[in-house]
Write a protein that holds these residues in place. Structure first.
Motif, PDB file in Angstrom:
ATOM      1  N   ASP A 256       0.853  -1.188   0.000  1.00 32.76           N
ATOM      2  CA  ASP A 256       0.000   0.000   0.000  1.00 32.76           C
ATOM      3  C   ASP A 256       0.892   1.243   0.000  1.00 32.76           C
ATOM      4  O   ASP A 256       1.728   1.403   0.895  1.00 32.76           O
ATOM      5  N   PRO A 257       0.747   2.129  -0.991  1.00 31.25           N
ATOM      6  CA  PRO A 257       1.681   3.244  -1.092  1.00 31.25           C
ATOM      7  C   PRO A 257       1.442   4.312  -0.026  1.00 31.25           C
ATOM      8  O   PRO A 257       0.310   4.557   0.387  1.00 31.25           O
ATOM      9  N   VAL A 258       2.528   4.936   0.401  1.00 37.69           N
ATOM     10  CA  VAL A 258       2.452   6.085   1.303  1.00 37.69           C
ATOM     11  C   VAL A 258       2.496   7.339   0.438  1.00 37.69           C
ATOM     12  O   VAL A 258       3.429   7.513  -0.358  1.00 37.69           O
ATOM     13  N   PRO A 259       1.498   8.204   0.509  1.00 33.29           N
ATOM     14  CA  PRO A 259       1.520   9.422  -0.314  1.00 33.29           C
ATOM     15  C   PRO A 259       2.798  10.220  -0.090  1.00 33.29           C
ATOM     16  O   PRO A 259       3.278  10.358   1.034  1.00 33.29           O
ATOM     17  N   ASP A 260       3.350  10.717  -1.189  1.00 33.09           N
ATOM     18  CA  ASP A 260       4.579  11.512  -1.159  1.00 33.09           C
ATOM     19  C   ASP A 260       4.290  12.801  -1.929  1.00 33.09           C
ATOM     20  O   ASP A 260       4.479  12.859  -3.149  1.00 33.09           O
ATOM     21  N   PRO A 261       3.795  13.839  -1.253  1.00 34.69           N
ATOM     22  CA  PRO A 261       3.331  15.042  -1.955  1.00 34.69           C
ATOM     23  C   PRO A 261       4.375  15.671  -2.867  1.00 34.69           C
ATOM     24  O   PRO A 261       4.040  16.090  -3.988  1.00 34.69           O
ATOM     25  N   ALA A 262       5.623  15.746  -2.445  1.00 37.23           N
ATOM     26  CA  ALA A 262       6.650  16.391  -3.269  1.00 37.23           C
ATOM     27  C   ALA A 262       6.927  15.576  -4.529  1.00 37.23           C
ATOM     28  O   ALA A 262       6.983  16.127  -5.640  1.00 37.23           O
ATOM     29  N   ARG A 263       7.093  14.289  -4.360  1.00 35.79           N
ATOM     30  CA  ARG A 263       7.348  13.408  -5.519  1.00 35.79           C
ATOM     31  C   ARG A 263       6.165  13.425  -6.480  1.00 35.79           C
ATOM     32  O   ARG A 263       6.342  13.494  -7.702  1.00 35.79           O
ATOM     33  N   GLU A 264       4.967  13.397  -5.935  1.00 34.90           N
ATOM     34  CA  GLU A 264       3.772  13.346  -6.779  1.00 34.90           C
ATOM     35  C   GLU A 264       3.539  14.670  -7.495  1.00 34.90           C
ATOM     36  O   GLU A 264       3.134  14.690  -8.665  1.00 34.90           O
TER      37      GLU A 264
ATOM     38  N   LEU B 248      12.746  13.171 -17.031  1.00 36.01           N
ATOM     39  CA  LEU B 248      11.559  12.954 -16.216  1.00 36.01           C
ATOM     40  C   LEU B 248      11.952  12.755 -14.750  1.00 36.01           C
ATOM     41  O   LEU B 248      12.948  12.094 -14.456  1.00 36.01           O
ATOM     42  N   PRO B 249      11.165  13.306 -13.832  1.00 28.67           N
ATOM     43  CA  PRO B 249      11.440  13.034 -12.413  1.00 28.67           C
ATOM     44  C   PRO B 249      11.035  11.616 -12.051  1.00 28.67           C
ATOM     45  O   PRO B 249      10.472  10.883 -12.877  1.00 28.67           O
ATOM     46  N   GLN B 250      11.299  11.239 -10.827  1.00 23.79           N
ATOM     47  CA  GLN B 250      10.912   9.913 -10.358  1.00 23.79           C
ATOM     48  C   GLN B 250       9.395   9.751 -10.463  1.00 23.79           C
ATOM     49  O   GLN B 250       8.629  10.626 -10.060  1.00 23.79           O
ATOM     50  N   VAL B 251       8.988   8.616 -11.021  1.00 25.78           N
ATOM     51  CA  VAL B 251       7.556   8.349 -11.179  1.00 25.78           C
ATOM     52  C   VAL B 251       6.911   8.177  -9.802  1.00 25.78           C
ATOM     53  O   VAL B 251       7.522   7.624  -8.878  1.00 25.78           O
ATOM     54  N   ALA B 252       5.688   8.638  -9.663  1.00 22.79           N
ATOM     55  CA  ALA B 252       4.950   8.411  -8.421  1.00 22.79           C
ATOM     56  C   ALA B 252       4.729   6.919  -8.218  1.00 22.79           C
ATOM     57  O   ALA B 252       4.798   6.120  -9.157  1.00 22.79           O
ATOM     58  N   ALA B 253       4.447   6.530  -6.995  1.00 24.54           N
ATOM     59  CA  ALA B 253       4.306   5.115  -6.656  1.00 24.54           C
ATOM     60  C   ALA B 253       3.041   4.521  -7.268  1.00 24.54           C
ATOM     61  O   ALA B 253       2.047   5.213  -7.500  1.00 24.54           O
ATOM     62  N   TYR B 254       3.084   3.206  -7.508  1.00 18.72           N
ATOM     63  CA  TYR B 254       1.905   2.454  -7.947  1.00 18.72           C
ATOM     64  C   TYR B 254       0.957   2.305  -6.758  1.00 18.72           C
ATOM     65  O   TYR B 254       1.384   2.052  -5.640  1.00 18.72           O
ATOM     66  N   PRO B 255      -0.350   2.400  -6.980  1.00 18.07           N
ATOM     67  CA  PRO B 255      -1.035   2.731  -8.228  1.00 18.07           C
ATOM     68  C   PRO B 255      -1.378   4.211  -8.358  1.00 18.07           C
ATOM     69  O   PRO B 255      -2.193   4.586  -9.186  1.00 18.07           O
ATOM     70  N   ARG B 256      -0.760   5.051  -7.521  1.00 18.90           N
ATOM     71  CA  ARG B 256      -1.096   6.474  -7.556  1.00 18.90           C
ATOM     72  C   ARG B 256      -0.700   7.108  -8.883  1.00 18.90           C
ATOM     73  O   ARG B 256      -1.435   7.953  -9.426  1.00 18.90           O
ATOM     74  N   ALA B 257       0.430   6.681  -9.451  1.00 20.36           N
ATOM     75  CA  ALA B 257       0.820   7.194 -10.761  1.00 20.36           C
ATOM     76  C   ALA B 257      -0.201   6.827 -11.831  1.00 20.36           C
ATOM     77  O   ALA B 257      -0.394   7.568 -12.805  1.00 20.36           O
ATOM     78  N   TYR B 258      -0.852   5.695 -11.647  1.00 17.14           N
ATOM     79  CA  TYR B 258      -1.846   5.233 -12.623  1.00 17.14           C
ATOM     80  C   TYR B 258      -3.038   6.191 -12.667  1.00 17.14           C
ATOM     81  O   TYR B 258      -3.721   6.295 -13.701  1.00 17.14           O
TER      82      TYR B 258
END
Length: 351
Positions: free
Chosen positions: A73-81, A291-301
């Protein structure tokens, strides 16, 4: 274990559970034809998953497979996202749209999902399979007690040993060639990128469990090769995308039939986890080294699906999740039952 005999299969073949592409109609058609049909419920609520299981059961009295996602289960990362959304913003702007203001976890994991587990135990599908990892021991024990045969996708011997020790019955050896999401347990860890046949033989020799070969297999000769390496069956996904019973849209089918099939690409930009896709505008976007680091799955989706929707609204279909394995150029569009019969004939001809 004699896998095919236990399930009454006339062909040692599993139609891969492709989330978003496989359907109850496809799974039932494959099972009725003598192979093992599958549905994917990793993106569904327990209620929608129960509906799909009921639809399969209404269309076949033969065994079938229900697949679940067991990702962390991903932990939200506001800066990365925020950085990821900003990187996608120019593509959204091409279609007069803006990216989501914030990303959401659009798919729940099966890990710790008591409601989904209770539904599965109650309905007891003949086969239950896992992708991205393994659920907790109590969930596995409950499913086994309900009579379910348990399968797990693995990409290495280390993952195979974890699956064996957890009580999994059969391994799905997913090679680097396979289409769709890579089933590696830790997408941020090392990946040996073993090919289907190297991995299959390794697991047959050293895992202690029956092995199903998956990745790049498109015909009877490939099934025979897997069996000759000691696999109990082969799993095929891309081969079934072009069947009329799948939910692949017209653009997906056209891309699969195009020169794009000769160059599939493993990318994480679409969903946040590595997945093999037909070459399209999203894979080209992923080639950008800035490109910056992709957000975590499945949030990037969440962002990937929004971009695809914005583009499709303007007639651009190149941002879809058009998953396919390296055998894609060998795709043969036809009804699922006809394809299963063809594969059975090809396998018999190799004896």
């Amino acid at each position: 274990m004699k896998f095919a005999e236990r399930l009454g299969l006339s062909l040692p073949l599993i139609q891969a559970p492709m989330a978003g592409t496989s359907t109850p109609a496809l799974g039932a058609a494959v099972s009725n034809a003598g192979a093992l049909g599958s549905i994917a419920v990793g993106t569904l609520t327990p209620q929608a998953a129960a509906r799909d299981i009921a639809q399969v059961r209404a269309a076949t009295d033969r065994p079938f497979n229900v697949n679940l996602f067991v990702h962390t289960d991903p932990v939200p990362d506001p800066a990365r996202e925020a950085a990821w959304l900003q990187a996608l913003a120019p593509r959204f702007a091409e279609y007069g749209a803006a990216p989501p203001e914030a990303l959401e976890t659009i798919y729940p994991t099966f890990a710790g999902n008591a409601e989904m587990l209770a539904m599965l135990v109650g309905l007891a599908p003949p086969v239950v399979s896992f992708h991205f990892g393994l659920p907790e021991p109590a969930a596995l024990a409950a499913l086994k007690a309900a009579g379910c045969l348990l399968l797990a996708t693995v990409t290495s011997l280390a993952e195979a040993h974890l699956a064996r020790d957890a009580g999994i019955d059969v391994l799905v050896a997913q090679g680097w060639e396979a289409g769709g999401h890579r089933g590696i347990f830790d997408p941020d860890g090392p990946d040996a990128r073993l090919g289907t046949f190297a991995l299959t033989r390794l697991l047959v020799a050293q895992s202690g469990l029956p092995v199903i070969a998956a990745g790049g297999i498109m015909g009877g000769a490939g099934i025979r090769a897997a069996l000759d390496l000691g696999a109990v069956a082969a799993q095929m996904g891309t081969a079934f995308v072009a069947c009329p019973e799948s939910s692949a849209d017209a653009a997906y089918r056209e891309t699969l039939a195009s020169d794009a099939a000769y160059r599939t690409v493993m990318v994480d930009a679409v969903s946040g986890r590595p997945a093999r896709c037909l070459a399209n505008r999203f894979t080209a976007l992923a080639d950008n080294p800035d490109l910056p680091q992709v957000a975590a799955y499945p949030r990037a989706y969440h962002a990937g699906k929004a971009l695809n929707a914005a583009a499709k609204a303007h007639g651009e279909h190149g941002f879809g999740a058009q998953w396919a394995g390296q055998g894609a150029p060998l795709s043969r569009p036809m009804p699922a039952a006809k394809l299963v019969a063809l594969l059975a004939g090809e396998l018999a001809a190799t004896r």
